[in-house]
Design an enzyme around this catalytic site. Structure first.
Site, PDB file in Angstrom:
ATOM      1  N   ILE A  82      -0.105  17.069  -6.867  1.00  0.00           N
ATOM      2  CA  ILE A  82      -0.786  16.825  -5.828  1.00  0.00           C
ATOM      3  C   ILE A  82      -1.803  15.346  -5.462  1.00  0.00           C
ATOM      4  O   ILE A  82      -1.325  14.663  -4.627  1.00  0.00           O
ATOM      5  CB  ILE A  82      -1.565  17.849  -5.234  1.00  0.00           C
ATOM      6  CG1 ILE A  82      -0.892  19.255  -5.246  1.00  0.00           C
ATOM      7  CG2 ILE A  82      -2.318  17.582  -3.965  1.00  0.00           C
ATOM      8  CD1 ILE A  82      -1.318  20.595  -4.913  1.00  0.00           C
ATOM      9  N   LYS A 121     -13.024  11.842  -1.177  1.00  0.00           N
ATOM     10  CA  LYS A 121     -12.232  10.972  -0.404  1.00  0.00           C
ATOM     11  C   LYS A 121     -13.286  10.164   0.314  1.00  0.00           C
ATOM     12  O   LYS A 121     -12.962   8.695   0.320  1.00  0.00           O
ATOM     13  CB  LYS A 121     -11.429  11.797   0.683  1.00  0.00           C
ATOM     14  CG  LYS A 121      -9.973  12.003   0.012  1.00  0.00           C
ATOM     15  CD  LYS A 121      -8.926  12.340   0.939  1.00  0.00           C
ATOM     16  CE  LYS A 121      -7.558  12.759   0.261  1.00  0.00           C
ATOM     17  NZ  LYS A 121      -6.485  13.666   1.269  1.00  0.00           N
ATOM     18  N   GLN A 140      -5.133  10.386  -4.503  1.00  0.00           N
ATOM     19  CA  GLN A 140      -4.352   9.525  -3.827  1.00  0.00           C
ATOM     20  C   GLN A 140      -3.282  10.223  -2.782  1.00  0.00           C
ATOM     21  O   GLN A 140      -2.364   9.658  -2.122  1.00  0.00           O
ATOM     22  CB  GLN A 140      -3.414   8.698  -4.723  1.00  0.00           C
ATOM     23  CG  GLN A 140      -3.850   7.666  -5.775  1.00  0.00           C
ATOM     24  CD  GLN A 140      -3.093   7.525  -6.743  1.00  0.00           C
ATOM     25  OE1 GLN A 140      -1.701   7.465  -6.676  1.00  0.00           O
ATOM     26  NE2 GLN A 140      -3.586   7.091  -7.795  1.00  0.00           N
ATOM     27  N   CYS A 141      -3.758  11.357  -2.547  1.00  0.00           N
ATOM     28  CA  CYS A 141      -2.699  12.051  -1.622  1.00  0.00           C
ATOM     29  C   CYS A 141      -3.442  12.208   0.006  1.00  0.00           C
ATOM     30  O   CYS A 141      -4.680  11.753   0.047  1.00  0.00           O
ATOM     31  CB  CYS A 141      -2.795  13.425  -2.150  1.00  0.00           C
ATOM     32  SG  CYS A 141      -4.222  14.537  -2.288  1.00  0.00           S
ATOM     33  N   LYS A 142      -2.306  12.245   0.619  1.00  0.00           N
ATOM     34  CA  LYS A 142      -2.600  11.860   1.988  1.00  0.00           C
ATOM     35  C   LYS A 142      -3.184  13.200   2.932  1.00  0.00           C
ATOM     36  O   LYS A 142      -4.112  13.271   3.705  1.00  0.00           O
ATOM     37  CB  LYS A 142      -1.304  11.750   3.041  1.00  0.00           C
ATOM     38  CG  LYS A 142      -0.906  10.125   2.562  1.00  0.00           C
ATOM     39  CD  LYS A 142       0.113   9.644   3.583  1.00  0.00           C
ATOM     40  CE  LYS A 142       0.751   8.415   3.008  1.00  0.00           C
ATOM     41  NZ  LYS A 142       2.096   8.539   2.915  1.00  0.00           N
TER      42      LYS A 142
END
Ligand code: GRE
Length: 333
Positions: free
Chosen positions: A205, A243, A250-252
């Site tokens: 993830i 974040k 690095q996940c959106k």
């Protein structure tokens, strides 16, 4: 409930009797009974299915299997042998049995090609792989599947439209020596399995595997390997703290979104009513699949628990069979 579908159900190669018994011994399981049940495909297993209302099961190779083989050629040869063996064993019984491909995970292209062969030639239902592939000259290497070079493999899963089951394996080598030696009772279901699969799943993830492969469907067993009860805290730290400070991940999307769009959990080896309720609250009944975890667990415990668990009929049907029928396109099996 009749016609239940189950999908974390192990078999072994009869020629690997010694390894099978050693594996059972590691977990204090009766080696003789285990060897019979894990090697039997059609008699004892089918009798249990009939007795406990299981219509269909997807078979997979017992852990640690090919993920314990550090030599890539040897690993690939064993994976092919296992796939050819089980395809042959279930021939003519496709109304009751399906198979997950066993894969060597040394090389993403090779793993993708073997998965494609199994799906196209044998109608396998996806792949089941143990988390991390042992590798390197000394066997101390650990290949994770969350780095960008694995995208070619994930693209093949989505192209073939089959899910990937991430199964635990036992800690070995330096990891065993440093973390688990002296705490051996915690190896396996009590703790180490969930830690291993949790690390790999959250690694996928946070390293953006699902952003790059949004259609990828990942299945994890044992009612989510400790993650569903912790989703709030994982999400809180990733979204609210890390974040904004510019740290990975690095996940959106938020972790919860992957758990509702990309991740499925099964009840394999975890027959807790309260935990099932919590997983339904956190993930919804639409992402949960009934399973036994045979022969590490037994049909009686799993099926009497599920048949009796207090649940509205609609959700019971989804978890017991309807979700699996959709995910694996089982039609009117
Ligand atoms: C499994 O593969 O699911 C398993 C083992 C050993 C003990 C328990 C268990 O391999 O669920």
């Amino acid at each position: 409930m009749f016609g239940k579908v189950i999908l974390e159900e192990a078999f072994a190669l009869p020629r690997m009797k010694k390894e099978t018994e050693a594996w059972a011994g590691l977990f204090a399981i009766d080696g003789k009974k285990h060897a019979h049940e894990v090697n039997d495909i059609d008699e004892t297993r089918m009798a249990y299915m009939d007795k406990y209302g299981v219509g269909y099961q997807i078979l997979s190779y017992t852990a640690p299997g090919v993920q314990d083989i550090r030599d890539p050629k040897e690993a690939q040869a064993l994976a092919r042998e296992i796939n050819d063996y089980i395809a042959n064993q279930v021939k003519g019984k496709e109304d009751r049995y399906g198979c997950f491909a066993t894969l060597s995970m040394h090389d993403p292209q090779e793993a993708a090609a073997e998965l494609e062969r199994c799906v196209k030639d044998y109608s396998f239902k996806g792949a089941l792989v143990n988390d991390t592939q042992r590798s390197g000259a000394d066997g101390e290497g650990m290949i994770f599947y969350d780095t960008p070079e694995w995208d070619v493999f994930w693209q093949t899963c989505t192209k073939l439209d089959v899910p990937f089951y991430l199964h635990p394996r036992n800690p070995t080598g330096a990891i065993f020596e440093k973390l688990w030696k002296g705490r051996d009772a915690l190896i396996g279901p009590p703790l180490s399995f969930a830690q291993g699969v949790g690390l790999s799943t959250l690694g996928m993830i946070t390293n953006g595997v699902f952003d790059r492969n949004p259609k990828l469907q990942l299945i994890i067993g044992h009612l989510g390997e400790h993650m569903p009860p912790d989703l709030w805290r994982i999400d809180h730290w990733l979204e609210d703290i890390k974040k904004p400070l510019g740290y990975a991940p690095q996940c959106k999307k938020g972790v919860r979104e992957y758990f509702s769009e990309n991740i499925w959990i099964t009840t394999s080896g975890n027959f807790s009513g309260p935990l099932l309720q919590l997983c339904m609250t956190e993930m919804s009944a639409d992402r949960i699949l009934f399973s036994v975890d045979y022969p590490f667990e037994n049909f009686h415990d799993a099926c009497t628990w599920f048949d009796g668990v207090e649940l509205n009929l609609r959700d019971k049907l989804k978890i017991g069979r309807e979700n699996a029928k959709k995910l694996f396109k089982l039609g009117q099996y």
